[in-house]
Design a protein around this motif. Sequence first.
Motif, PDB file in Angstrom:
ATOM      1  N   LEU A  75      10.476  82.694  23.101  1.00 57.19           N
ATOM      2  CA  LEU A  75       9.700  81.457  22.968  1.00 57.19           C
ATOM      3  C   LEU A  75       9.881  80.576  24.021  1.00 57.19           C
ATOM      4  N   GLY A  93      11.198  77.342  25.588  1.00 53.75           N
ATOM      5  CA  GLY A  93      12.399  76.579  25.254  1.00 53.75           C
ATOM      6  C   GLY A  93      13.432  77.465  24.555  1.00 53.75           C
ATOM      7  N   ARG A 141      14.716  71.317  20.687  1.00 54.03           N
ATOM      8  CA  ARG A 141      15.066  71.341  21.931  1.00 54.03           C
ATOM      9  C   ARG A 141      13.754  70.405  22.610  1.00 54.03           C
ATOM     10  N   ASP A 144      27.047  78.726  25.014  1.00 61.69           N
ATOM     11  CA  ASP A 144      27.180  78.295  26.249  1.00 61.69           C
ATOM     12  C   ASP A 144      26.318  78.996  27.218  1.00 61.69           C
ATOM     13  N   VAL A 145      25.884  78.486  28.089  1.00 58.79           N
ATOM     14  CA  VAL A 145      24.885  79.260  28.890  1.00 58.79           C
ATOM     15  C   VAL A 145      25.642  80.149  29.573  1.00 58.79           C
TER      16      VAL A 145
HETATM   17  N1  LIG Z   1      22.968  78.925  25.784  1.00 57.50           N
HETATM   18  C1  LIG Z   1      21.859  78.565  26.115  1.00 57.50           C
HETATM   19  N2  LIG Z   1      21.103  79.326  27.048  1.00 57.50           N
HETATM   20  C2  LIG Z   1      19.981  78.822  27.724  1.00 57.50           C
HETATM   21  N3  LIG Z   1      19.507  77.517  27.513  1.00 57.50           N
HETATM   22  C3  LIG Z   1      20.351  76.678  26.702  1.00 57.50           C
HETATM   23  C4  LIG Z   1      21.378  77.286  25.891  1.00 57.50           C
HETATM   24  N4  LIG Z   1      21.873  76.186  25.256  1.00 57.50           N
HETATM   25  C5  LIG Z   1      21.107  75.039  25.280  1.00 57.50           C
HETATM   26  N5  LIG Z   1      20.014  75.526  26.222  1.00 57.50           N
HETATM   27  C6  LIG Z   1      19.111  74.568  26.585  1.00 57.50           C
HETATM   28  O1  LIG Z   1      17.713  74.957  26.169  1.00 57.50           O
HETATM   29  C7  LIG Z   1      16.784  74.679  26.992  1.00 57.50           C
HETATM   30  C8  LIG Z   1      16.022  76.101  27.516  1.00 57.50           C
HETATM   31  O2  LIG Z   1      14.866  75.763  28.278  1.00 57.50           O
HETATM   32  P1  LIG Z   1      14.538  76.815  29.181  1.00 57.50           P
HETATM   33  O3  LIG Z   1      15.592  77.569  29.847  1.00 57.50           O
HETATM   34  O4  LIG Z   1      13.438  76.049  30.102  1.00 57.50           O
HETATM   35  O5  LIG Z   1      13.586  77.715  28.148  1.00 57.50           O
HETATM   36  P2  LIG Z   1      12.420  78.668  28.397  1.00 57.50           P
HETATM   37  O6  LIG Z   1      12.498  79.027  29.944  1.00 57.50           O
HETATM   38  O7  LIG Z   1      12.643  79.675  27.495  1.00 57.50           O
HETATM   39  O8  LIG Z   1      11.163  77.859  28.133  1.00 57.50           O
HETATM   40  C9  LIG Z   1      17.234  74.030  28.377  1.00 57.50           C
HETATM   41  O9  LIG Z   1      17.514  72.473  28.236  1.00 57.50           O
HETATM   42  C10 LIG Z   1      18.699  74.614  28.189  1.00 57.50           C
HETATM   43  O10 LIG Z   1      19.693  73.627  28.756  1.00 57.50           O
END
Ligand SMILES: Nc1ncnc2c1ncn2[C@@H]1O[C@H](COP(=O)(O)OP(=O)(O)O)[C@@H](O)[C@H]1O
Length: 402
Positions: A234, A236, A342, A382-383
Motif C-alpha cells: 500500500l 506509505g 503515517r 528499523d528500516v
Molecule cells: N521499517 C520501515 N521501513 C520503511 N519505511 C518505514 C519503516 N519504518 C517507518 N517507515 C516510514 O514509513 C514511510 C514509508 O513511506 P514510503 O517509503 O514513501 O512508502 P511507499 O513507497 O510504500 O509509499 C516513511 O516515512 C518511512 O520513514
Amino acid sequence: MSTITEPSVSAIERPPEGRWALGTLSVVTPRPPTVCPSRADLDDLDLLRRGLYGPTAGPRPLRLSPEDLDAALTAGAVEVVDPEGVPVARLEDVGRVGDEHVTGRPVWLSAPSSRPFQDLHLTGPRDLSGEQVVLVAAADEVPDGVPAGATLLVLASTSLDGPLAGTATVRAAVSAAASSGARVLVVPVPDDLDRRAALLATLGLVPTTGSGGAGRPAEGGDHPAGVVLLLTGLSGSGKSTIARTVATRLVEGGTPVTLLDGDVVRRHLTAGLGFSPEDRRTNVRRIGWVAAEVAHHGGIAVCSPIAPEDAVRRDVAAMAADRGARFVLVHVATPLEECERRDRKGLYARARRGEIPDFTGISAPYDVPDEPDLRIDTTGRDVGACADEVLALLDPEVGRAR
Ligand SMILES: Nc1ncnc2c1ncn2[C@@H]1O[C@H](COP(=O)(O)OP(=O)(O)O)[C@@H](O)[C@H]1O
Ligand SMILES: Nc1ncnc2c1ncn2[C@@H]1O[C@H](COP(=O)(O)OS(=O)(=O)O)[C@@H](OP(=O)(O)O)[C@H]1O
C-alpha cells in the motif's frame, strides 16, 4: 506476457453458415485478441509447427490476461504474434483450460522472425538414432574434445528477446565443433518434461538424466542472470524507503542498480497515466518490461510500485523469466491503519474526504500476494533491518561487483 489490444472491427469476418442471409444485415463478429506470449510459449509453438513433438501433439495451454481470455472465448480464437508483431499462429475453436489459460487448434500464419544461428536450427523431425549425438544445454557442458563426425545437439533458445545464455551456448558449441569437424544442430529446449521427452523421441533419442534432462537455461553461459526485485504494498507501507536503502547498500558494495520507484516512474516512463485499473496495469507492465530488460543484461532492477493486481505482478514475473532473469517478490505488508497513521503525503486524509477517487486500500482494491518470497510488516521496525532481509534474498553472486 505482453498483450496488444486492438479495437474490434464492425465487419462481417466469418458469417456462420446458413445465418445472416439478409444482405442488409451487418453482424459484428468479435475480433480475436492479439497476444504476444512468453518466449517459452513461442518456442513451444515453433517446435509444434515443425512437427518436432510428433504428429499428434497439440499446443500447450496459453496463459492470457483476464481481458484477453474473455475476448478469446467470445471470438473463439486468439491471434499469436511474436515480439516484432509478426502473426505466427491463430488458435481457433479455443476453449478454456483452468482459470487463466486457453488452448485451441493452431492455424499457422507467417514464419516467426529470424533468430541468431537460424541456419543451425532443426527444421523438422530427423532420425539421429544412428549418430553419435552429444546433448548440450549450457556453455559449460560443451565437451573439450568433440569427436569428429559427432553431432552436437544444442538445446537452447537463441531468440533476440530471450535469455542471452542460449546464444552463448550455441556460440561455445560452434567454436568447439569447428576444430573437430563436428556438426551443430540447435533446438529450443521445452521447459516441460513431457514435451522434452516427445522432442527427443521424435529425433530417435532416449531422454537421459544428463543434458537432455536439463531445464530451460534461465542463466549460465557467460552472462550471469540479473534480478527483477518487485516491492509491492500500500501507499506509505515503506516500499520506496526500503527500495532506496537496498539500492544504496548494493551501490556501496559496487553493484550498479536501476531504481524504478512508483512516483518517479510516473513522472517519466508512465507520465500521463492515472489510477484507473487499466492505467495501473499499463504502468506496472511498463515498469516490468524495463526491469526485465535491465535484468536481461545482468543488472538489478529494484521496482516499488503499489502493483495492486496479482495477475499483473505475475505478468512481470513472466517478463523476467522470459528474459532469463530472476524475479523476487517482496510484499511490504504494513497494515492499512499504520500506512494511514503515517500518511506522509496527506493522501489518505484526502482520500477519506473523497478528494482522491480510487485510492488503493480505501476505495480501490489491493490483492494480497499469496506466496511472496518475503513478507515484511514494517510497523515499529528499523528500516535497515528490513532492507537486510530483502538483501538476503539476492544471490551473493548477483550482488558481486562487476
Ligand atoms: N521499517 C520501515 N521501513 C520503511 N519505511 C518505514 C519503516 N519504518 C517507518 N517507515 C516510514 O514509513 C514511510 C514509508 O513511506 P514510503 O517509503 O514513501 O512508502 P511507499 O513507497 O510504500 O509509499 C516513511 O516515512 C518511512 O520513514
Ligand atoms: N488513487 C491513488 N491510489 C494510490 N496511490 C495514489 C493514488 N493517487 C496518487 N497516488 C500516489 O501514487 C503513488 C502510487 O503509484 P504507483 O505507480 O505505485 O501505483 S500503481 O502501481 O500503478 O497502482 C502513491 O505513491 P506511494 O505512496 O509511493 O505508493 C501515491 O503517492
